[in-house]
Design an enzyme around this catalytic site. Structure first.
Site, short mmCIF file in Angstrom:
data_model
loop_
_atom_site.label_atom_id
_atom_site.label_comp_id
_atom_site.label_asym_id
_atom_site.label_seq_id
_atom_site.Cartn_x
_atom_site.Cartn_y
_atom_site.Cartn_z
N GLU A 194 0.83 -1.20 0.00
CA GLU A 194 0.00 0.00 0.00
C GLU A 194 0.87 1.25 0.00
O GLU A 194 0.46 2.30 -0.51
CB GLU A 194 -0.94 -0.01 1.22
CG GLU A 194 -2.08 0.99 1.13
CD GLU A 194 -3.12 0.78 2.21
OE1 GLU A 194 -4.07 0.00 1.99
OE2 GLU A 194 -2.99 1.39 3.30
N HIS A 217 6.74 -26.95 2.93
CA HIS A 217 5.93 -28.01 2.33
C HIS A 217 4.86 -27.43 1.40
O HIS A 217 3.90 -28.13 1.06
CB HIS A 217 5.30 -28.86 3.42
CG HIS A 217 6.32 -29.58 4.26
ND1 HIS A 217 6.78 -30.83 3.96
CD2 HIS A 217 6.98 -29.19 5.37
CE1 HIS A 217 7.68 -31.20 4.86
NE2 HIS A 217 7.82 -30.22 5.73
N LYS A 254 -13.59 1.78 -4.05
CA LYS A 254 -14.69 2.05 -3.12
C LYS A 254 -15.67 3.07 -3.71
O LYS A 254 -16.88 2.99 -3.45
CB LYS A 254 -14.13 2.55 -1.78
CG LYS A 254 -13.31 1.50 -1.04
CD LYS A 254 -13.09 1.83 0.42
CE LYS A 254 -12.27 3.05 0.66
NZ LYS A 254 -11.90 3.23 2.07
#
EC number: 5.3.1.9
Length: 555
Positions: free
Chosen positions: A353, A384, A516
């Site tokens: 950000e 793994h 937004k």
């Protein structure tokens, strides 16, 4: 420096990269028995090992010159002085003031902010102590057992990470929960574990209008009132971290239980502020202040240590080296401590950000690659999962390993069996990534296992490891509040240094806002009967598919 790629030092580094590119780290270690001594640094209770990097004695002096030519030191001093270096929002960048344990004055617009910082810290201490002691009671007279922090972004990621990391310091019988996602599943599953009579909600929203946070807060309030009935009881179970006293009051929260923070505190740097209230309640205010102390000690180190002995600066410059010259597009964060399981996610916001920008401070397009993709997992789980790609993939992925020398927990044989295995794996991975395994070494290994002929030749190329994969290792005694504060602050300042060199503003986040804005337009349209035609064909198609599937079924 408006465009770093035009500067002579950038050209010098490009030429030096061509010299370093064919070199193998394993050969460098063989030729120089002092390599670890030369390329490691012990400071502030931490060991930084950067010897397993594709660097020579000439590399870092060039990178330090890049930092000086970029005026990193001057920008650092401007930040600490309270100048409004976040120029697109006309704001100072002073999360460092929140952990200024010297209490020396810090000025913004001619006003010393430290009295306000200390006032909020005192308010946090008083409130958190009342919860932990049982003095604060819920509406039915029972003490609080569960604290639910409702926030998103910086109001969530920091507290989640810190509470997970410092669980050994938590008070028995007091649980911390975190709700961020607007997906109702997140809140619903959290509330399933809570009792309205003993649950405290912390609503963290500076404006008290953040859509996700306030939607979750209103739903939590409704859930609470189904049991409590009387709206007057809201004041005993909800507190706010905000600056909007009017909206906080309308919600039913007592103004005395509104905790303030300021516009010079960026969201992704806000865990040091009242946003850390859930941390203070969970681990106690004394431990919260130790977290602040750790951050403060790194602030002093960052301000005062010469660049050549400066942990955040060295880490930042190594990142520049790989990002801009080797073409590495990501950085793996690999904490070998289960408590730091959320640290990679926390750093995703802190870094991506901040430095995910394509426009320079002067408004022009940046001419070099900026912020890397940040990802990772706690060891040994990652081994793994994705270490295969790091070891034998054809992408260069620098890695940051971090590891405590001691665990909080005594497990297994002699009480340290688990931790010794963890340490061995951490050290082994950094070694394997660096040295690799040559064709001859792989062949000797297979011959020793009894393979010959076609079977050997078929398997052999798959057993080769190129090595030369760079990594940094950070070691510390134990994951304490102070140590965690240091780790967080190191990465904050590392990110800052890289942003200065790339000539970008690391402290705004307009990319977060744009989506937004569109969502606010789309939301009411999802309930309309008519087909959507306003957007591109894909977005219209998705919206109309939703309408056809839900409106026809009556949902």
């Amino acid at each position: 420096m408006t465009n770093p790629t035009n500067c002579p030092i950038w050209h010098d580094l490009s030429a030096h990269y061509q010299e370093v590119l064919p070199l193998q780290m394993r050969d460098m270690f063989t030729k120089d028995g002092r390599r670890f001594e030369k390329f490691s640094l012990e400071a502030e209770g931490l060991l930084l090992d950067y010897s397993k990097h594709r660097i020579t004695d000439e590399t870092l002096p060039l990178l330090f010159k890049l930092a000086r030519d970029s005026k990193v030191e001057e920008w650092r001093d401007r930040m600490f002085a309270g100048e409004k270096i976040n120029f697109t929002e006309n704001r100072a960048v002073l999360h460092t003031a929140l952990r200024n344990r010297s209490n020396t004055p810090v000025y913004v617009d001619g006003k010393d902010v430290m009295p306000d910082v200390n006032r909020v810290l005192a308010q946090m201490r008083k409130f958190s102590t009342s919860i932990r002691s049982g003095e604060w009671k819920g509406y039915s007279g029972k003490r609080i057992t569960d604290v639910v922090n409702i926030g998103i972004g910086g109001s969530d990621l920091g507290p989640v990470m810190v509470c997970g990391a410092l669980k050994p310091y938590a008070q028995a019988g007091l649980n911390a929960h975190f709700v961020s996602n607007i997906d109702g599943t997140h809140l619903a599953q959290t509330l399933e574990r809570c009792d309205p009579e003993t649950t405290l909600f912390i609503v963290a929203s500076k404006t008290f209008t953040t859509q996700e946070t306030m939607t979750n807060a209103r739903s939590a309030r409704s859930w609470f009132l189904q049991a409590a009935k009387d709206e007057a009881h809201v004041a005993k179970h909800f507190v706010a971290i905000s600056t909007n006293a009017d909206e906080v009051g309308k919600f039913g929260i007592d103004a005395a239980n509104m905790f303030e923070f300021w516009d010079w505190v960026g969201g992704r740097y806000s865990l040091w502020s009242a946003i850390g209230l859930s941390i203070a309640i969970y681990i106690g205010m004394d431990h919260f202040e130790e977290l602040l102390q750790g951050g403060y000690e790194i602030d002093r180190h960052f301000k005062n240590a010469p660049l050549e002995q400066n942990i955040p600066v060295i880490m930042a410059l190594l990142g520049i080296w790989y990002n801009n010259f080797f073409g590495a597009d990501s950085l793996a964060i690999l904490p070998y401590d289960q408590g730091l399981a959320r640290f990679p996610a926390y750093l995703q916001q802190a870094d991506m950000e901040s430095n995910g920008k394509f426009v320079a401070r002067d408004g022009r397009i940046v001419q070099c690659t900026t912020g890397p993709i940040i990802w990772g997992e706690a060891g040994t789980n990652g081994q793994h999962a994705f270490y295969q790609l790091i070891h034998q993939g054809n992408r260069l992925i620098p890695c940051d390993f971090m590891m405590p020398l001691q665990s909080h927990y005594s497990m297994g044989k002699n009480g340290n069996e688990h931790h010794l295995i963890l340490l061995a794996n951490c050290f082994a991975q950094t070694s394997a990534l660096m040295q690799g395994k040559t064709l001859d070494e792989a062949k000797a290994e297979l011959v020793a296992q009894g393979l010959t002929g076609e079977a050997l030749e078929t398997l052999l190329p798959h057993k080769v490891f190129e090595g030369n994969r760079p990594s940094t290792t950070i070691l510390f005694d134990k994951l304490t509040p102070k140590t965690l504060g240091k780790l967080i602050a190191i990465y904050e300042h590392k990110i800052f240094v890289q942003g200065i060199i790339w000539n970008i503003n690391s402290f705004d986040q307009w990319g977060v806002e744009y989506g937004k804005q569109i969502a606010k337009k789309i939301l009411p349209q999802l309930s309309e009967d008519q087909a959507s035609t306003e957007y591109d064909s894909s977005t219209n198609g998705l919206m109309n598919y939703f309408k056809s599937r839900t409106q026809s079924s009556g949902t």
